[in-house]
Design a protein around this motif. Structure first.
Motif, short mmCIF file in Angstrom:
data_model
loop_
_atom_site.label_atom_id
_atom_site.label_comp_id
_atom_site.label_asym_id
_atom_site.label_seq_id
_atom_site.Cartn_x
_atom_site.Cartn_y
_atom_site.Cartn_z
N ASP A 1 0.83 -1.21 0.00
CA ASP A 1 0.00 0.00 0.00
C ASP A 1 0.86 1.26 0.00
OD1 ASP A 1 -2.12 -1.72 0.12
OD2 ASP A 1 -2.61 -1.35 2.22
N TYR B 1 2.39 1.84 -3.38
CA TYR B 1 1.34 2.27 -4.31
C TYR B 1 1.09 3.78 -4.19
CZ TYR B 1 -3.30 2.53 -6.48
OH TYR B 1 -4.37 2.87 -7.27
N HIS C 1 -4.52 -2.33 -4.91
CA HIS C 1 -3.24 -1.62 -4.92
C HIS C 1 -2.15 -2.40 -5.66
CE1 HIS C 1 -4.41 1.07 -1.26
NE2 HIS C 1 -5.01 1.41 -2.38
N HIS D 1 -1.15 -3.76 -9.52
CA HIS D 1 -1.51 -3.62 -10.92
C HIS D 1 -1.62 -4.98 -11.62
CE1 HIS D 1 0.34 0.24 -9.72
NE2 HIS D 1 -0.59 0.75 -10.52
#
Length: 237
Positions: free
Chosen positions: A75, A78, A104, A106
């Protein structure tokens, strides 16, 4: 120490036995069957995911527990680096099935079985700028290929005991080489740091505590009371 040293031949034999055993048992085990199915056509999937010029960070977790240990880290990356792409891989279906749509990350994929050919093709296709393994995932062919490509490699929330198979047994030398190839190792406790000190240079290790506590604290901070439970508890512990 080269890849041919450190009892790697025994590891390569074990990986092939693992792959064959999974195929053999899969008709009788739904979890293993999901893992085999999820790993099919990984090269094509990765080719569709990765676009030229992108900066990817690859974070590998064995299962759901390891993911929770690395979740705050994911997180944070991100939010701090919106221009980076985050790839999360799992070995176990119990992690992948629950977190395959994590917002979070891809991309979320199964980690292919760790043969030398697979490791070479995966790293070449993804071309990560940074790799993190959570807790004690030591896939030796992947580690060797990441090291060969001079990609920074971190071991996060590492925790070992004196009886760990990484420190004794027929693959001891191979795992010692793997630990030495990490750019930095973040341990959960002083004991792990002490156990690794004869193997890894001291300035390549730090005690960072158990990252799962960070996740517990984050859960507590974002907790929303549930009215039905509150009425049932009536203020009692």
């Amino acid at each position: 120490m080269s890849q041919s040293d450190g009892n790697m031949w025994l590891y390569q034999l074990g990986i092939r036995a693992l792959k064959a055993g999974m195929q053999l048992v899969s008709p009788l085990n739904e979890k293993i069957r999901k893992g085999i199915k999820g790993r099919k056509s990984w090269r094509e999937k990765l080719a569709q995911i990765r676009k030229p010029g992108e900066n990817w960070v690859w974070i590998h977790c064995a299962s759901l527990g390891e993911f929770e240990q690395g979740r705050n880290l994911i997180d944070d990356l991100y939010h701090r680096h919106p221009d980076w792409k985050i790839m999360v891989t799992f070995f176990s279906p119990s992690g992948y099935e629950i977190r395959k749509d994590y917002r979070h990350a891809h991309a979320v994929m199964y980690l292919p079985i760790d043969t030398s050919e697979t490791a070479r093709d995966w790293v070449e296709a993804l071309q990560p700028r940074l790799v993190m393994f959570i807790k004690y995932e030591l896939w030796l062919n992947f580690i060797s290929e990441i090291h060969r490509k001079k990609i920074p490699l971190l071991l996060v929330a590492a925790r070992l005991t004196s009886g760990s198979s990484f420190l004794a047994g027929p693959l001891q030398k191979a795992y010692q080489t793997a630990f030495q190839r990490f750019t930095h190792i973040f341990t959960q406790d002083q004991q792990t740091l002490k156990l690794l000190s004869p193997i890894v240079e001291r300035d390549k290790m730090s005690v960072s505590s158990d990252t799962r506590y960070d996740r517990v604290q984050a859960n507590k901070a974002s907790f929303t009371p549930i009215s039905e439970v509150e009425r049932f508890v009536e203020g009692r512990t």
